[in-house]
Design an enzyme around this catalytic site. Structure first.
Site, short mmCIF file in Angstrom:
data_model
loop_
_atom_site.label_atom_id
_atom_site.label_comp_id
_atom_site.label_asym_id
_atom_site.label_seq_id
_atom_site.Cartn_x
_atom_site.Cartn_y
_atom_site.Cartn_z
N PHE A 127 0.62 -1.34 0.09
CA PHE A 127 0.22 -0.49 -0.01
C PHE A 127 0.54 1.63 -0.21
O PHE A 127 2.32 1.21 1.11
CB PHE A 127 -0.95 0.55 1.49
CG PHE A 127 -1.78 1.20 1.45
CD1 PHE A 127 -2.97 1.46 0.76
CD2 PHE A 127 -1.26 2.57 1.51
CE1 PHE A 127 -4.12 2.39 0.24
CE2 PHE A 127 -2.60 3.23 1.91
CZ PHE A 127 -3.55 3.49 1.02
N ASP A 214 9.50 2.22 1.53
CA ASP A 214 8.31 3.15 2.10
C ASP A 214 8.29 3.02 3.56
O ASP A 214 7.56 1.38 4.20
CB ASP A 214 7.24 2.90 1.58
CG ASP A 214 5.91 3.79 1.99
OD1 ASP A 214 5.57 4.50 3.02
OD2 ASP A 214 5.37 3.25 1.11
N LYS A 243 2.97 9.69 8.22
CA LYS A 243 1.82 9.69 9.59
C LYS A 243 2.81 9.65 10.77
O LYS A 243 3.00 11.03 11.19
CB LYS A 243 1.85 7.92 10.07
CG LYS A 243 0.66 7.29 8.55
CD LYS A 243 0.02 6.46 8.66
CE LYS A 243 -0.35 5.71 8.17
NZ LYS A 243 -0.04 5.19 6.53
C1 LIG Z 1 -0.74 5.24 5.45
C2 LIG Z 1 0.80 4.96 4.26
C3 LIG Z 1 0.67 5.48 3.02
C4 LIG Z 1 -0.09 6.80 2.27
O1 LIG Z 1 -0.26 7.87 3.40
P1 LIG Z 1 -1.31 8.99 3.21
O2 LIG Z 1 -1.00 10.32 4.46
O3 LIG Z 1 -2.38 8.80 3.83
O4 LIG Z 1 -1.39 9.68 1.90
C5 LIG Z 1 1.48 5.06 2.51
N1 LIG Z 1 2.65 4.42 2.65
C6 LIG Z 1 1.98 3.45 3.37
C7 LIG Z 1 3.32 2.77 3.78
C8 LIG Z 1 1.45 3.86 4.39
O5 LIG Z 1 0.69 3.51 5.73
#
Ligand SMILES: *Cc1c(COP(=O)(O)O)cnc(C)c1O
Length: 390
Positions: A127, A214, A243
């Site tokens: 994701f 990521d 986050k």
């Molecule tokens: C939540 C998340 C995203 C997206 O972040 P947003 O701030 O909601 O756009 C991307 N990568 C990972 C691993 C995530 O957990």
């Protein structure tokens, strides 16, 4: 009747305020927060150091613009570079923006090497966000469906499978980067193996590919190290963050080193809000407080206790597939869909989440204490046992 677009299947409660690992709803009911707004509220709620810093900053400057020098960006950039051993940072406002910037960076890196149609390796169950490029990189059809045509040139592989990558290395000359979550969050708390990450680093070095990790969900101390890849003793070339970096204030960042730190030039990328003084102050205060208050050590300790105590409490439950995770990023996989446990948690006064259909996901704030960990386990064990009839 709601004036909001129907983008979320929301729970029935609304939250009004919080204190530490606790939140209250608008009816005055109290909940133990084991989710942190999905790994966002690193310092819990109403942390005195964060509140004081934000109050102070609001009275000075909230936004200036990236057409001027922003001294707080330099400060937070220095902190992130030091903690990661990397070199340069681009600031934005969210996880998808950080990932979008990483994808653009990888493509530009490819073009600079004479590759006209660069490809990026991505993963099953990944994701990365919900913009067109990041949903195309995401490995979940539900996120993509209805938004075709997808952004092309993503090549998908399974996690922890070096043979699949070696095959790509042999067959696809246009690959420029490998892009993965060090620990998959939405995909169900799936850990990259340490040996896999190390082999991946070596392969990227050999092929001149960018290793892009990521760490939007698993970064910022949650696993007990500043960044989850540090457990494997490697460094990525590009690392998107978001986050937990601002403890609730929207912020994103892309950290880069080596050639990736030099790739973007003026005009290649930008953002109006990114790197604003308020978000920078939130980031600086979060990092400083995680360090001063020993919150990474706490994440390791609480995480170990929670996983062990859950395993003991759920011993003999045949519906339990696995308890896994690192630090305060924990997944409890059942053999059946269990989304309704979120509501059952609310009834019992705990905020939890279910992801990937059958994985209970726990992402408590890093300020979680011993009593809170114990209460969480004492609440979840009977709730899960009752749900599966064990
Ligand atoms: C939540 C998340 C995203 C997206 O972040 P947003 O701030 O909601 O756009 C991307 N990568 C990972 C691993 C995530 O957990």
């Amino acid at each position: 009747m709601s004036y909001l677009m129907n983008t979320y299947a929301r729970q029935s409660i609304g939250l009004s305020h919080g204190e530490g690992a606790w939140v209250w709803d608008t009816e005055g009911r109290k909940y133990l927060d084991a989710l942190s707004g999905i790994a966002v509220n690193t310092l819990g709620h109403n942390h005195p150091k964060l509140v004081a810093a934000l109050r102070d900053q609001v009275g000075q400057l909230i936004h200036s613009s990236n057409i001027y020098q922003v001294p707080l960006q330099e400060q937070l950039g220095e902190r992130l570079a030091t903690l990661s051993g990397m070199e340069k940072v681009f600031f934005c406002n969210s996880g998808l923006e950080a990932n979008e910037a990483a994808i653009k960076l990888a493509r530009l890196y490819g073009h600079n090497r004479g590759i006209e149609s660069p490809e990026i390796v991505v993963y099953e169950k990944a994701f990365h966000g919900r913009s067109l490029a990041t949903l195309s990189a995401t490995g979940n059809r539900k996120v993509q469906k209805g938004f075709e045509p997808l952004v092309p040139n993503f090549v998908r592989v399974p996690m922890n499978d070096m043979a699949a990558l070696e095959q790509i290395a042999a067959e696809r000359p246009n690959v420029v980067a490998v892009f993965l979550e060090t620990i998959q969050g939405e995909g169900g708390i799936n850990l990259s193996r340490i040996e896999y990450l190390q082999a991946l680093r070596a392969l990227c070095d050999r092929k001149g590919w960018l290793l892009m990790l990521d760490e939007v969900q698993c970064g910022i101390g949650r696993t007990g190290r500043w960044f989850a890849h540090q457990w494997a003793d490697i460094k990525p070339d590009v690392m998107p963050l978001a986050k937990g970096l601002g403890s609730g204030v929207p912020i994103g960042a892309v950290v880069a080193s080596g050639i990736a730190a030099q790739t973007f030039q003026p005009g290649n990328h930008g953002t109006t809000f990114g790197g604003n003084p308020l978000a920078m102050r939130a980031g600086l205060t979060t990092l400083q407080t995680v360090e001063e208050d020993g919150l990474m050590e706490n994440a390791v300790r609480q995480g170990q206790y929670i996983r062990t105590a859950l395993a003991e409490g759920l011993r003999g439950v045949s519906a339990l597939r696995e308890i896994r995770g690192q630090g305060l990023m924990i997944g409890i996989e059942l053999d059946r869909p269990c989304a309704e446990l979120v509501k059952k948690g609310l009834e019992r006064g705990v905020l939890i989440n279910v992801t990937s259909d059958n994985v209970i996901r726990l992402l408590p704030p890093l300020v979680f204490g011993d009593d809170e960990s114990r209460l969480l386990v004492e609440t979840l064990v009977p709730m899960i046992r009752e749900f599966v009839g064990a």
